[in-house]
Design a protein around this motif. Structure first.
Motif, short mmCIF file in Angstrom:
data_model
loop_
_atom_site.label_atom_id
_atom_site.label_comp_id
_atom_site.label_asym_id
_atom_site.label_seq_id
_atom_site.Cartn_x
_atom_site.Cartn_y
_atom_site.Cartn_z
N ASP A 1 0.81 -1.23 0.00
CA ASP A 1 0.00 0.00 0.00
C ASP A 1 0.84 1.28 0.00
N ASN B 1 -3.56 -2.57 -2.74
CA ASN B 1 -4.34 -3.22 -1.69
C ASN B 1 -4.74 -4.62 -2.15
N GLU C 1 -7.67 -6.12 -2.59
CA GLU C 1 -8.73 -6.24 -3.59
C GLU C 1 -8.18 -5.99 -5.00
N LYS D 1 -8.45 -2.37 2.93
CA LYS D 1 -9.50 -3.10 2.20
C LYS D 1 -9.39 -4.62 2.38
#
Length: 214
Positions: free
Chosen positions: A10, A36, A38, A60
């Motif tokens: 991230d 992230n 996802e 997330k």
């Protein structure tokens, strides 16, 4: 032929730094990045890296959740966890889910590259400095599993109730048994788990995910 890599972290500066570092010699190529979990899973539908560099702490969807999702998908991508966490618990969780490698971000670049090449060749790579602690945890885990297997179904139920702080009378009422029977179960639990009090039994239950704490 260069090893194709995907970096999931991230922090953009870390991704950029890793890309520049890994591509320096031309034997590794970064073909995708994600910030992230996802986004990582989404991009893996398009990109097919040889090795996925995966951070643990991300928004997330964290790295461990990504690992679980990849296992559910039966993904063939080789995963190298690259993290700042040196706590053995994270390593154990990652190993339990299934990883190909685990390296700390504080490592030298040579060790990171060695891990990537090792994993790409179909081997497993755990940072050597983490192996003694991992072995110790694995031994403890195996011993704990034997103790859990020794518990009867009824004793397991009592252990769960006791570990969340319920008194004997409440456990007896909940399970529709006498307080004396509860006491007998608790004595047996202590003996099988090799603990001497309810606190130690609760710690055992938490450590082995018999109960969950918020």
């Amino acid at each position: 032929m260069a090893i194709n890599i995907m970096i999931t972290d991230d922090h953009s500066m870390i991704r950029e730094g890793l890309k520049n570092l890994l591509e320096l010699d031309g034997d590794i190529k970064v073909i995708a990045e994600a910030e992230n979990g996802e986004e990582c899973l989404d991009k893996l539908k398009t990109f097919k890296p040889d090795v996925l560099l995966l951070d643990i702490n991300m928004p997330k969807m964290n790295g461990l959740e990504v690992l679980k999702a990849l296992k559910d998908r039966k993904s063939k991508v080789k995963v190298l966890v690259l993290t700042a966490h040196n706590e053995t618990e994270y390593l154990m969780k990652a190993v339990d889910i299934g990883i190909n490698g685990y390296v700390l971000k504080e490592s030298e670049s040579a060790e990171l590259k060695k891990a990537i090449f090792t994993i790409a060749d179909g081997e497993t790579y755990i940072q050597p400095s983490l192996i003694p602690a991992l072995n110790s945890k694995m031994i403890q885990k195996n011993e704990d599993e034997l103790k859990i297997d020794a518990l009867t179904k009824r004793e397991m139920e009592v252990l769960k109730e006791m570990s969340v702080g319920k008194f004997n009378r409440d456990i007896a009422k909940e399970m529709k048994i006498s307080e004396r029977t509860v006491k007998n179960h608790i004595s047996s639990i202590f003996k099988k788990l090799e603990v001497t009090d309810r606190t130690q039994a609760a710690v055992f239950a938490i450590r082995n995910n018999i109960i969950q704490i918020m």
